[in-house]
Design a protein around this motif. Structure first.
Motif, PDB file in Angstrom:
ATOM      1  N   VAL A  86       0.714  -1.137   0.154  1.00  0.00           N
ATOM      2  CA  VAL A  86      -0.075  -0.062  -0.025  1.00  0.00           C
ATOM      3  C   VAL A  86       0.882   1.287   0.268  1.00  0.00           C
ATOM      4  N   TYR A  87       1.773   1.433   0.712  1.00  0.00           N
ATOM      5  CA  TYR A  87       2.923   2.484   0.828  1.00  0.00           C
ATOM      6  C   TYR A  87       3.581   2.542  -0.510  1.00  0.00           C
ATOM      7  N   TYR A  90       1.117   4.444  -2.710  1.00  0.00           N
ATOM      8  CA  TYR A  90       1.142   5.901  -2.231  1.00  0.00           C
ATOM      9  C   TYR A  90       2.384   6.696  -2.553  1.00  0.00           C
ATOM     10  N   TYR A 141      -4.786   7.682   1.734  1.00  0.00           N
ATOM     11  CA  TYR A 141      -3.973   6.825   2.229  1.00  0.00           C
ATOM     12  C   TYR A 141      -4.006   6.411   3.785  1.00  0.00           C
ATOM     13  N   GLU A 144      -6.737   3.867   4.054  1.00  0.00           N
ATOM     14  CA  GLU A 144      -5.973   2.549   3.394  1.00  0.00           C
ATOM     15  C   GLU A 144      -5.190   2.080   4.389  1.00  0.00           C
TER      16      GLU A 144
END
Length: 180
Positions: A86-87, A90, A141, A144
């Motif tokens: 996920v990072y 981002y 984010y 998220e």
């Protein structure tokens, strides 16, 4: 007055230290005569220097950013497996906003000596729009990250992310001359 910044990063915190007045600098003769100092615009740096500086400012933080974030979050294996993909998404989206910002800085440099009121308005509006876009991305984010991390770690990520963004912002602001 010349401003000198010393920036230190402590997990989730930026310390900005030091404003140093330089003798014989701008405004000293006016101050001695009892007049308010007047700012003098610095000459615009050549576009090639801006290219190099923006690249250094971005890569200087990027090289260590994942390590800083990882150390701050203290993720276990399960959290790390969920967080890092996920990072990375981002960071890719943030880099795209950074590219737009970089284009704006280059546009500003190209028009520095001939900045019209219309161009100044356009560049200001674009800069504000990019700040809003970056904040919207961070907010997206945070949501998220909340799906894969405990709230305390999401809060810690936010603290570190904002601190690192401020370092980049300060580095860029120190190099971009004020509009004429």
């Amino acid at each position: 007055m010349r401003i000198t910044w010393a920036i230190g990063l402590s997990v989730g915190m930026i310390m900005v230290v030091g404003v140093q007045a330089r003798r014989g600098g701008i405004g000293d003769s006016q101050a001695a005569a009892g007049q308010a100092p007047t700012a003098q615009a610095a000459p615009a740096p050549p576009p090639a220097i801006i290219d190099v500086y923006v690249k250094l400012a971005r890569t200087g933080i990027q090289q260590d950013k994942s390590q800083i974030v990882g150390a701050a979050l203290e993720l276990d294996a399960t959290q790390a497996a969920a967080f890092w993909p996920v990072y990375k998404k981002y960071e890719a989206e943030l880099a795209a906003i950074g590219d737009e910002r970089y284009a704006g800085i280059k546009d500003y440099a190209a028009h520095y000596g001939t900045l019209t009121p219309e161009k100044a308005t356009e560049l200001t509006d674009k800069a504000i729009s990019l700040e809003e876009k970056r904040l919207a991305l961070i907010k997206q984010y945070v949501g998220e990250f909340r799906a894969v991390l405990p709230p305390q770690k999401v809060g810690r990520w936010y603290q570190v992310e904002m601190a690192l963004n401020k370092i980049v912002d300060l580095r860029l602001a120190a190099e971009v001359p004020l509009a004429k």
